[in-house]
Motif scaffolding. Structure first.
Motif, mmCIF file in Angstrom:
data_model
loop_
_atom_site.group_PDB
_atom_site.id
_atom_site.type_symbol
_atom_site.label_atom_id
_atom_site.label_comp_id
_atom_site.label_asym_id
_atom_site.label_seq_id
_atom_site.Cartn_x
_atom_site.Cartn_y
_atom_site.Cartn_z
ATOM 1 N N ILE A 1 15.908 14.085 88.159
ATOM 2 C CA ILE A 1 17.230 13.528 87.888
ATOM 3 C C ILE A 1 17.337 12.048 88.244
ATOM 4 C CG2 ILE A 1 18.313 14.056 90.110
ATOM 5 C CD1 ILE A 1 20.725 15.125 88.465
ATOM 6 N N LYS A 2 16.444 11.537 89.097
ATOM 7 C CA LYS A 2 16.484 10.118 89.456
ATOM 8 C C LYS A 2 16.207 9.203 88.264
ATOM 9 C CE LYS A 2 15.325 10.531 94.366
ATOM 10 N NZ LYS A 2 14.387 10.136 95.444
ATOM 11 N N ARG A 3 15.663 9.761 87.187
ATOM 12 C CA ARG A 3 15.370 8.966 85.997
ATOM 13 C C ARG A 3 16.632 8.421 85.340
ATOM 14 N NH1 ARG A 3 10.468 9.252 83.619
ATOM 15 N NH2 ARG A 3 11.302 9.287 81.498
ATOM 16 N N LYS A 4 17.806 8.931 85.720
ATOM 17 C CA LYS A 4 19.055 8.462 85.114
ATOM 18 C C LYS A 4 19.420 7.039 85.540
ATOM 19 C CE LYS A 4 22.044 10.610 88.653
ATOM 20 N NZ LYS A 4 23.122 11.598 88.865
ATOM 21 N N PHE A 5 18.785 6.533 86.609
ATOM 22 C CA PHE A 5 19.136 5.205 87.101
ATOM 23 C C PHE A 5 18.353 4.136 86.349
ATOM 24 C CE2 PHE A 5 20.466 7.884 90.666
ATOM 25 C CZ PHE A 5 21.776 7.427 90.801
ATOM 26 N N VAL A 6 18.802 3.893 85.130
ATOM 27 C CA VAL A 6 18.236 2.863 84.268
ATOM 28 C C VAL A 6 19.365 1.994 83.726
ATOM 29 C CG1 VAL A 6 16.089 4.004 83.588
ATOM 30 C CG2 VAL A 6 18.203 4.556 82.379
ATOM 31 N N LYS A 7 18.997 0.831 83.266
ATOM 32 C CA LYS A 7 19.986 -0.166 82.850
ATOM 33 C C LYS A 7 20.806 0.284 81.649
ATOM 34 C CE LYS A 7 20.154 -5.159 81.837
ATOM 35 N NZ LYS A 7 19.309 -6.371 81.649
ATOM 36 N N PHE A 8 20.219 1.107 80.763
ATOM 37 C CA PHE A 8 20.961 1.496 79.558
ATOM 38 C C PHE A 8 21.938 2.638 79.810
ATOM 39 C CE2 PHE A 8 16.598 3.300 79.133
ATOM 40 C CZ PHE A 8 16.891 4.666 79.177
ATOM 41 N N ASN A 9 22.037 3.101 81.056
ATOM 42 C CA ASN A 9 23.074 4.063 81.432
ATOM 43 C C ASN A 9 24.148 3.363 82.248
ATOM 44 O OD1 ASN A 9 21.667 6.105 80.160
ATOM 45 N ND2 ASN A 9 20.642 6.800 82.023
ATOM 46 N N GLY A 10 25.122 4.113 82.699
ATOM 47 C CA GLY A 10 26.198 3.581 83.520
ATOM 48 C C GLY A 10 26.904 4.727 84.213
ATOM 49 N N GLY A 11 28.074 4.428 84.757
ATOM 50 C CA GLY A 11 28.799 5.462 85.487
ATOM 51 C C GLY A 11 30.304 5.283 85.396
ATOM 52 N N PHE A 12 30.998 6.154 86.140
ATOM 53 C CA PHE A 12 32.457 6.218 86.135
ATOM 54 C C PHE A 12 32.980 5.757 87.494
ATOM 55 C CE2 PHE A 12 30.538 9.539 83.590
ATOM 56 C CZ PHE A 12 31.156 9.409 82.358
ATOM 57 N N SER A 13 33.879 4.802 87.486
ATOM 58 C CA SER A 13 34.418 4.270 88.738
ATOM 59 C C SER A 13 35.332 5.289 89.410
ATOM 60 C CB SER A 13 35.190 2.986 88.480
ATOM 61 O OG SER A 13 36.382 3.276 87.741
ATOM 62 N N ARG A 14 35.604 5.073 90.695
ATOM 63 C CA ARG A 14 36.532 5.932 91.414
ATOM 64 C C ARG A 14 37.923 5.860 90.790
ATOM 65 N NH1 ARG A 14 36.788 10.438 92.911
ATOM 66 N NH2 ARG A 14 34.633 10.073 93.554
ATOM 67 N N ASP A 15 38.340 4.685 90.312
ATOM 68 C CA ASP A 15 39.639 4.565 89.638
ATOM 69 C C ASP A 15 39.705 5.478 88.412
ATOM 70 O OD1 ASP A 15 40.693 2.760 91.423
ATOM 71 O OD2 ASP A 15 40.139 0.988 90.245
ATOM 72 N N GLN A 16 38.620 5.490 87.631
ATOM 73 C CA GLN A 16 38.630 6.324 86.430
ATOM 74 C C GLN A 16 38.614 7.811 86.797
ATOM 75 O OE1 GLN A 16 36.367 6.851 82.098
ATOM 76 N NE2 GLN A 16 35.506 5.481 83.613
ATOM 77 N N LEU A 17 37.838 8.189 87.806
ATOM 78 C CA LEU A 17 37.780 9.592 88.205
ATOM 79 C C LEU A 17 39.105 10.051 88.805
ATOM 80 C CD1 LEU A 17 34.185 9.840 89.739
ATOM 81 C CD2 LEU A 17 34.959 10.505 87.451
ATOM 82 N N ASN A 18 39.779 9.186 89.545
ATOM 83 C CA ASN A 18 41.105 9.535 90.067
ATOM 84 C C ASN A 18 42.095 9.741 88.931
ATOM 85 O OD1 ASN A 18 40.204 9.419 92.704
ATOM 86 N ND2 ASN A 18 40.952 7.346 93.075
ATOM 87 N N TRP A 19 42.014 8.867 87.934
ATOM 88 C CA TRP A 19 42.875 9.025 86.745
ATOM 89 C C TRP A 19 42.574 10.340 86.038
ATOM 90 C CZ3 TRP A 19 40.959 9.215 81.675
ATOM 91 C CH2 TRP A 19 41.937 9.231 80.658
ATOM 92 N N LEU A 20 41.284 10.656 85.858
ATOM 93 C CA LEU A 20 40.907 11.898 85.195
ATOM 94 C C LEU A 20 41.396 13.101 85.991
ATOM 95 C CD1 LEU A 20 39.369 13.440 82.979
ATOM 96 C CD2 LEU A 20 37.293 13.185 84.378
ATOM 97 N N ASP A 21 41.295 13.041 87.295
ATOM 98 C CA ASP A 21 41.783 14.125 88.142
ATOM 99 C C ASP A 21 43.273 14.372 87.905
ATOM 100 O OD1 ASP A 21 41.594 16.100 90.167
ATOM 101 O OD2 ASP A 21 42.246 14.671 91.693
#
Length: 338
Positions: A196-216
């Protein structure tokens, strides 16, 4: 794609397509040179999908374009705007509104500020009730195609080095996360041979805490209102629905959040051109990754129409995209078995 084997009428239908990556250049290969990419003919496959949606006896209520609408090579040829206009002309004749998800190739071609002001911003007006987080530059929103069913569009590159100016706080925060897990000089090279560590590449990204709080908050309200929810993102979040190298950086945070709510029935993504699927029996959520148009031969297709019912969705696929029945309850009762 014109017919559905389930006889009773759906609540609504929608079209879906992923990773078109159009460019007016000769065929080439993916980053690892293991898969052929059909840059010009991807436009014809989009046309095939549009014609199928238009011919359908039940017209789609909307179309989901799951990101990477044009390829990053357009930037190198100074043809980003021209390529986008070409694809958007085809999409403009679709029989329903197109909702756009942003992927890495959007950010190879355009800055986040430019995308926010572009035709690829399909978010509703701020006063419509479907807006995203209050931070301003997170591209996330939701809408209800019918009562009791909600679609949530997420921004999988909210935390990313892509689309951000190098001097920005967001860029440097994302770069620190990436370098914490990836010590390669070329950050598009995964930090491990497997896992699963292979996901840490430049062409990926993630979701900020602000966005996850909004989704919640959005999901909590859907729980209260007894709504079904479909979440869409360019990046998949379940490790069994994709290759690890295609996962969002903080995929586990999204999975934990989804698992805390009973309203989510499906998480749909693109990015992995091979496609993928996993039914999480613990949460009941279907994780569906759509096959990419860009790596689909010209004599095939990669798109679908989803028929949504009270207790299930049915994906009627075309070409590489297989038919799939997604039940909303598990285990299913006898009336759902066909």
């Amino acid at each position: 794609m014109e017919s559905c084997p389930i006889e009773d009428g759906p609540l609504f239908t929608f079209g879906v397509i992923a990773d078109i990556q159009y460019a007016d250049i000769d065929d080439g290969f993916n980053y690892t040179r293991t898969k052929r990419r059909y840059y010009r003919s991807s436009l014809q496959l989009l046309m095939n999908a549009r014609e199928s949606w238009s011919r359908s006896a039940v017209k789609p209520s909307f179309i989901l374009q799951l990101g990477d609408i044009i390829d990053g090579f357009n930037k190198q040829h100074d043809s980003s705007d021209q390529a986008l206009d070409t694809v958007m002309r085809e999409l403009s004749t679709c029989p329903a509104q197109v909702h756009h998800v942003w992927g890495n190739h959007e950010f190879y071609n355009f800055s986040r500020d430019t995308l926010m002001k572009s035709k690829l911003n399909s978010s509703p007006p701020c006063d419509s009730g479907g807006g995203g987080p209050d931070t301003g530059d997170i591209y996330a929103y939701h809408f209800n195609p019918t009562p009791k069913f909600k679609i949530v569009v997420l921004d999988a590159y909210d935390v990313s080095v892509l689309g951000r100016t190098v001097s920005s706080v967001q860029y440097n925060n994302a770069l620190n996360i990436l370098k914490e897990h990836n010590s390669n000089e070329d950050l598009n090279q995964p930090p491990a041979e497997e896992g699963i560590k292979r996901k840490f590449v430049k062409f990926n990204g993630g979701f900020s805490r602000d966005q996850l709080n909004w989704l919640d908050g959005v999901l909590s309200l859907s729980d209260k209102n007894e709504e079904r929810v479909l979440i869409v993102s360019h990046l998949p979040v379940h490790p069994l629905s994709t290759e690890p190298i295609c996962l969002a950086w903080n995929s586990e945070d999204v999975l934990a959040l989804i698992g805390a709510h009973g309203c989510v029935v499906c998480f749909m993504a693109g990015h992995d051109h091979n496609g993928g699927y996993h039914h999480d029996r613990d949460s009941g959520v279907h994780h569906l990754t759509l096959e990419g148009v860009i790596e689909t031969p010209p004599d095939s297709d990669a798109s679908g129409t989803v028929w949504v019912y009270e207790d299930r969705m049915f994906l009627k696929g075309s070409g590489r995209t297989a038919d799939r029945l997604l039940l909303f309850t598990w285990p299913p009762d006898e009336t759902q078995i066909m």
